[in-house]
Design a protein around this motif. Structure first.
Motif, PDB file in Angstrom:
ATOM      1  N   GLN A  89       1.310  -1.189   0.289  1.00 57.33           N
ATOM      2  CA  GLN A  89       0.225   0.144  -0.002  1.00 57.33           C
ATOM      3  C   GLN A  89       1.478   1.564   0.238  1.00 57.33           C
ATOM      4  N   VAL A  90       1.528   1.112   0.494  1.00 60.04           N
ATOM      5  CA  VAL A  90       2.950   2.231   0.279  1.00 60.04           C
ATOM      6  C   VAL A  90       3.140   3.166  -0.805  1.00 60.04           C
ATOM      7  N   GLU A  91       3.768   1.637  -1.742  1.00 62.89           N
ATOM      8  CA  GLU A  91       3.412   1.761  -2.719  1.00 62.89           C
ATOM      9  C   GLU A  91       2.838   1.846  -3.911  1.00 62.89           C
ATOM     10  N   ARG A  92       1.967   1.847  -3.887  1.00 60.37           N
ATOM     11  CA  ARG A  92       0.791   2.180  -4.244  1.00 60.37           C
ATOM     12  C   ARG A  92       0.404   3.588  -4.549  1.00 60.37           C
ATOM     13  N   LEU A  93       0.769   4.079  -2.984  1.00 64.61           N
ATOM     14  CA  LEU A  93       0.334   5.415  -2.786  1.00 64.61           C
ATOM     15  C   LEU A  93       1.136   6.460  -3.381  1.00 64.61           C
ATOM     16  N   SER A  94       2.622   5.994  -3.328  1.00 67.86           N
ATOM     17  CA  SER A  94       2.949   6.876  -3.427  1.00 67.86           C
ATOM     18  C   SER A  94       3.069   6.484  -4.846  1.00 67.86           C
ATOM     19  N   THR A  95       2.955   5.940  -5.422  1.00 67.63           N
ATOM     20  CA  THR A  95       2.717   6.351  -7.376  1.00 67.63           C
ATOM     21  C   THR A  95       1.250   6.847  -6.931  1.00 67.63           C
ATOM     22  N   LEU A  96       0.331   7.047  -6.686  1.00 70.17           N
ATOM     23  CA  LEU A  96      -0.496   7.711  -7.306  1.00 70.17           C
ATOM     24  C   LEU A  96      -0.403   9.043  -6.836  1.00 70.17           C
ATOM     25  N   LEU A  97       1.290   9.350  -5.487  1.00 67.37           N
ATOM     26  CA  LEU A  97       0.507  11.205  -5.249  1.00 67.37           C
ATOM     27  C   LEU A  97       1.672  11.550  -6.127  1.00 67.37           C
ATOM     28  N   GLU A  98       2.963  10.994  -6.686  1.00 64.94           N
ATOM     29  CA  GLU A  98       3.974  11.460  -7.682  1.00 64.94           C
ATOM     30  C   GLU A  98       3.947  12.521  -8.822  1.00 64.94           C
ATOM     31  N   GLY A  99       4.870  13.935  -7.735  1.00 58.74           N
ATOM     32  CA  GLY A  99       4.551  14.332  -8.821  1.00 58.74           C
ATOM     33  C   GLY A  99       3.327  15.925  -7.608  1.00 58.74           C
ATOM     34  N   ARG A 100       2.802  15.315  -7.510  1.00 58.39           N
ATOM     35  CA  ARG A 100       1.303  16.168  -6.882  1.00 58.39           C
ATOM     36  C   ARG A 100       1.682  16.604  -5.785  1.00 58.39           C
ATOM     37  N   VAL A 101       2.953  15.321  -4.694  1.00 57.65           N
ATOM     38  CA  VAL A 101       3.167  16.025  -3.332  1.00 57.65           C
ATOM     39  C   VAL A 101       4.952  16.648  -3.528  1.00 57.65           C
ATOM     40  N   ASP A 102       5.252  17.818  -2.752  1.00 61.89           N
ATOM     41  CA  ASP A 102       6.485  17.900  -2.758  1.00 61.89           C
ATOM     42  C   ASP A 102       7.011  17.532  -1.651  1.00 61.89           C
ATOM     43  N   ALA A 103       8.370  17.084  -1.709  1.00 58.60           N
ATOM     44  CA  ALA A 103       9.583  16.424  -0.700  1.00 58.60           C
ATOM     45  C   ALA A 103       8.503  14.705  -0.492  1.00 58.60           C
ATOM     46  N   LEU A 104       8.350  13.968  -1.165  1.00 58.02           N
ATOM     47  CA  LEU A 104       6.959  12.851  -0.594  1.00 58.02           C
ATOM     48  C   LEU A 104       8.573  11.544  -0.943  1.00 58.02           C
ATOM     49  N   TYR A 105       8.483  10.531   0.337  1.00 58.63           N
ATOM     50  CA  TYR A 105       9.245   9.536   0.793  1.00 58.63           C
ATOM     51  C   TYR A 105       8.792   8.708   0.972  1.00 58.63           C
ATOM     52  N   CYS A 106       9.491   7.244   0.937  1.00 52.84           N
ATOM     53  CA  CYS A 106       8.441   5.771   1.155  1.00 52.84           C
ATOM     54  C   CYS A 106       9.379   5.456   2.378  1.00 52.84           C
ATOM     55  N   HIS A 107       8.779   4.474   3.546  1.00 54.76           N
ATOM     56  CA  HIS A 107       9.682   4.027   4.767  1.00 54.76           C
ATOM     57  C   HIS A 107       8.164   2.730   5.058  1.00 54.76           C
ATOM     58  N   HIS A 108       9.360   1.930   4.985  1.00 55.61           N
ATOM     59  CA  HIS A 108       8.561   1.120   5.337  1.00 55.61           C
ATOM     60  C   HIS A 108       9.699   0.181   5.481  1.00 55.61           C
ATOM     61  N   SER A 109       9.948  -1.156   5.284  1.00 52.85           N
ATOM     62  CA  SER A 109      10.301  -2.364   6.041  1.00 52.85           C
ATOM     63  C   SER A 109      11.583  -2.636   5.163  1.00 52.85           C
ATOM     64  N   SER A 110      11.367  -2.997   4.096  1.00 49.91           N
ATOM     65  CA  SER A 110      11.555  -3.047   2.587  1.00 49.91           C
ATOM     66  C   SER A 110      11.992  -2.310   2.240  1.00 49.91           C
ATOM     67  N   VAL A 111      12.242  -1.036   2.373  1.00 50.99           N
ATOM     68  CA  VAL A 111      13.264  -0.257   1.302  1.00 50.99           C
ATOM     69  C   VAL A 111      14.291   0.014   2.358  1.00 50.99           C
ATOM     70  N   SER A 112      15.908   0.803   1.409  1.00 47.35           N
ATOM     71  CA  SER A 112      16.709   0.492   1.682  1.00 47.35           C
ATOM     72  C   SER A 112      16.942   1.340   3.070  1.00 47.35           C
ATOM     73  N   ALA A 113      18.281   0.575   3.639  1.00 49.21           N
ATOM     74  CA  ALA A 113      18.052   1.745   4.806  1.00 49.21           C
ATOM     75  C   ALA A 113      18.264   3.323   4.735  1.00 49.21           C
ATOM     76  N   ALA A 114      18.983   3.169   3.371  1.00 43.59           N
ATOM     77  CA  ALA A 114      19.588   4.905   2.838  1.00 43.59           C
ATOM     78  C   ALA A 114      18.914   5.716   2.984  1.00 43.59           C
ATOM     79  N   ALA A 115      17.885   4.992   2.113  1.00 50.05           N
ATOM     80  CA  ALA A 115      16.413   5.185   1.768  1.00 50.05           C
ATOM     81  C   ALA A 115      15.578   6.086   2.363  1.00 50.05           C
ATOM     82  N   ARG A 116      15.156   5.409   3.454  1.00 49.32           N
ATOM     83  CA  ARG A 116      14.533   5.253   5.534  1.00 49.32           C
ATOM     84  C   ARG A 116      15.439   6.840   5.689  1.00 49.32           C
ATOM     85  N   HIS A 117      16.612   6.056   6.286  1.00 50.53           N
ATOM     86  CA  HIS A 117      17.090   7.532   6.820  1.00 50.53           C
ATOM     87  C   HIS A 117      17.454   9.098   5.289  1.00 50.53           C
ATOM     88  N   ARG A 118      17.176   9.242   4.587  1.00 47.45           N
ATOM     89  CA  ARG A 118      16.634  10.424   4.219  1.00 47.45           C
ATOM     90  C   ARG A 118      14.976  10.828   4.028  1.00 47.45           C
TER      91      ARG A 118
END
Length: 758
Positions: free
Chosen positions: A256-285
């Motif tokens: 659901q994180v990935e699906r919602l992020s796809t729907l919000l892409e380009g419509r919200v500034d500074a959009l990030y994903c955070h869940h256990s299967s994204v890389s540690a670097a992405a979570r830290h960002r």
């Protein structure tokens, strides 16, 4: 009584004043200090951002300074590596001025950066359970804890009711053995429905213990509800809510994180994903962005539910109803810090979700939270600890192994005969080898767990099915479920909120080689246990239906949605029992069964109904009950379902257990190390909680709201014929120790559970 602040060690007083600007302590910190000085084990309950970390560390640092601590004086045990990284700076602020040191130990820290010199040990070690287990496996590692006086367990509610909590509880006893004394335990939590029971679990028998509870202060909170059945319009509503704000959006799963992020892409500034299967670097960002002071939107699972510092927030959004009151309270605690009102928005798809969200909110307002029940039959973790004990001792007598492992806290209630069954199974499978009366680690253990220093043997979190998604340059993007990675379907998928296409796959190394792609056309998925609302949320929602309304003031759209849901419900709904009624026109109506059992309990009831009604009928467990279709004509359909429920209420537990789907032993870490009969018993008792469900079903009402005369037909009274049960399944349920079956294979292909770090 003199103030605690004035009695603190002078160096600690100066640290609090100069580093934090404190010339006094909060009530929570004073109460915790006084309780800690008694030597009792503590459970400290206070709201999110209430100063629990400082409350735990003040008595630790004060005593360390007075005693001139040498070596590892305190362990700070945390469920998340990210939480450890976040807390390290706060702990160092207490330690450094007094020439005390703190260091983090977990899998993301390179070995070269970990303190290895015995003459340069940190006084406070922040560590995960898995890394602590590794250290306790060697004699040198155990010697490091001989000076230990305290262990602080952060977010204790995230451990207590889980397999990981079983391992933590065993580790606490092993630390006592390594230190040669009773190490004082201090648990921290914001939300526990049964704090005395959790403290008893944390502490253990014959130990002094004390609760420290500071309730949340009244605070301004603003709630809003947006109902939109169409997915794209829900995304529009989210954009309007979060644009220009500092916001977290909580969803139920990684996909659901990935699906919602796809729907919000380009419509919200500074959009990030955070869940256990994204890389540690992405979570830290994402975490760094949350502390930068600018607007952002992070779409996340429960990974940001715990105490990671994310700065001030303008808004928390919950997509769909929360699964539990405890989770809702954790998320609510994220908003409205620094004296600002907490703004919490529900974005929902159906009127029924409005009722469930209101149920969670009303229960929270009543001060309720879920009861945490530690597993009572954790045979798979027992098997892990038996092997770990053998790995330490190399060779040991069977009686010694059984005694030392069985005396650990989480296994003390398991009969010795069942411990012996697990040992026999490990011997039969080659996981343990015998040399006369001596036992040692067997060849099957070396085969299954021998690689990379037995890394998989140290964790009860399921692994082995994930593929690492990496770019051709070797940069890790995240992890994907093996079924998805091996599907070979074309198209671009989303991971970490970005589109990726597959350019190669290595099934030996479990690698997926990916490169940036365009907009996602495929939806990544991950295996995990089915979710749904807790019994507390369900009971609270039923009370709203039974009372024909909510006590919470709602805006017009939310009230409309609630009224629409109530309009579909008959009068006479049981707030604590089971209600059966027919719904819909035509020759074959739907039958709705409303229950207070929550989603997991409804799946059990649904399995029994499916076994009794036949294959033609459609039985669909839901959050608030079970929907049955094609059960018969008007009148007959409701009566058939009602009769089946009465049968379930009087059926022996073994007969009900026989109707449940068989969970593969490979679904649990170390599940294949357990005799099949004990594994089935463990699932039924600890995961499905079948005895409690049957007790609640038999002690409550089962009402059929008849259509013809409007009267309620209560199922109380009367005898029902017992239902036969296949002998082997009945035997496994009622007499697990008499089953002669033993499995001789170790399943290395396990589904990954979203646990520990979300």
């Amino acid at each position: 009584m003199p103030g605690v602040y004035d009695a603190l060690h002078g160096t600690l007083q100066m640290t609090l004043l100069q580093r934090l600007g404190w010339d006094a302590l909060r009530p929570l910190q004073e109460q915790t200090f006084r309780a800690a000085t008694s030597g009792a084990d503590l459970l400290v309950i206070a709201p999110t951002a209430g100063g629990k970390t400082e409350a735990a560390m003040i008595p630790v640092v004060d005593r360390a300074l007075r005693e001139g601590a040498q070596g590892v004086y305190c362990i700070y045990l945390s469920p998340l590596k990210a939480l450890i990284n976040d807390q390290l700076e706060r702990v160092e602020a207490f330690c450094t001025p007094g020439r005390l040191s703190a260091a983090a130990f977990h899998g993301d820290i390179p070995v070269s950066e970990r303190r290895q010199d015995p003459d340069d040990e940190p006084h406070v070690m922040l560590i995960t359970p898995e890394s602590l287990q590794v250290l306790l496996q060697t004699a040198a590692g155990r010697r490091r804890f001989s000076p230990l006086r305290f262990v602080v367990i952060d977010e204790v509610h995230a451990f207590a009711g889980t397999d990981r909590g079983v391992q933590v509880r065993a580790l606490l006893d092993r630390l006592d053995r390594a230190a040669g004394r009773r190490v004082q335990r201090i648990g921290l939590s914001a939300t526990v429905g049964n704090p005395a029971d959790v403290l008893a679990w944390l502490s253990g028998p014959n130990r002094k213990r004390q609760l420290v509870v500071v309730p949340a202060s009244p605070a301004a909170r603003r709630f809003s509800f947006a109902l939109e059945p169409d997915e794209s319009r829900r995304a529009d509503a989210l954009v309007r809510l979060v644009r220009g704000r500092r916001a977290l959006v909580f969803v139920a799963s990684r996909s659901q994180v990935e699906r919602l992020s796809t729907l919000l892409e380009g419509r919200v500034d500074a959009l990030y994903c955070h869940h256990s299967s994204v890389s540690a670097a992405a979570r830290h960002r994402a975490e760094r962005a949350s502390r930068a002071g600018e607007p952002f939107c992070i779409v996340c699972t429960s990974t940001l539910e715990l105490g990671i510092d994310i700065g001030d927030l303008d808004l928390v959004v919950q997509l769909g109803p929360p699964d539990s009151v405890a989770s809702f309270l954790q998320r609510l605690g994220r908003a409205g810090r620094r004296g600002q009102p907490a703004r919490f928005a529900f974005v929902l798809a159906r009127p029924a979700e409005v009722v469930l969200a209101l149920g969670a909110l009303e229960a929270a307002m009543r001060g309720e939270a879920e009861i945490i029940e530690p597993p009572a039959h954790p045979y798979h973790v027992l098997a892990q600890q038996l092997l770990l004990g053998l790995a330490v001792s190399r060779r040991t007598r069977r009686a010694v192994l059984v005694s030392e492992t069985g005396s650990l806290g989480p296994f003390q209630a398991i009969p010795e005969s069942e411990l012996e069954l697990v040992v026999d199974h490990l011997l039969d499978g080659g996981f343990i080898a015998a040399d006369g009366d001596l036992l040692m680690v067997g060849p099957a253990t070396e085969t299954a767990f021998g690689g990379t220093h037995r890394r998989e043997l140290y964790s009860v979190l399921r692994g082995g099915r994930d593929y690492r998604a990496v770019t051709p340059d070797g940069e890790e993007v995240g992890r994907l479920d093996a079924r998805f990675a091996r599907s070979d379907a074309p198209g671009v998928f989303s991971l970490g909120g970005r589109g990726w296409s597959v350019v190669g796959r290595d099934d030996v190394q479990n690698l997926l080689i990916v490169q940036p792609g365009s907009s996602a056309t495929r939806r990544a998925f991950w295996s995990g246990r089915p979710g749904g609302v807790s019994p507390l949320v369900a009971r609270s929602a039923l009370s709203i239906l039974a009372g024909r309304g909510s006590g919470i003031a709602l805006d017009d759209s939310a009230q409309e949605a609630l009224d629409a849901c109530l309009a579909r419900m008959p009068r006479g709904i049981q707030p604590e029992g089971v209600t059966v009624f027919e719904r819909g026109d035509g020759g074959t109506p739907d039958v709705m069964v409303l229950t207070p059992f929550g989603a997991a309990g409804n799946r059990v009831v649904g399995s029994f109904l499916r076994s009794r009604l036949g294959t033609r009928e459609s039985v669909m467990p839901l959050d608030l009950g079970i929907l049955v279709r094609r059960a018969g004509a008007h009148g007959e359909a409701g009566r058939r379902v009602h009769a089946a429920l009465l049968e379930m209420r009087s059926a022996p537990p073994g007969d009900v257990a026989a109707t449940l789907p068989v969970e593969p032993q490979s679904s649990r870490a170390f599940g294949s190390l357990v005799p099949p009969a004990l594994f089935s018993r463990m699932v039924v008792l600890d995961q499905l909680r079948l005895p409690k469900l049957l007790h609640d079903l038999s002690s409550g009402t089962i009402v059929h709201l008849g259509e013809d005369d409007g009267r309620a037909h209560d199922g109380s009274g009367g005898e029902d014929e017992a239902v036969s049960c296949p002998g082997d399944l009945r035997e496994r349920w009622e007499n697990p120790g008499r089953s002669g079956e033993r499995e001789n294979a170790h399943e290395t292909d396990r589904r990954r559970e979203e646990a520990g770090d979300g």
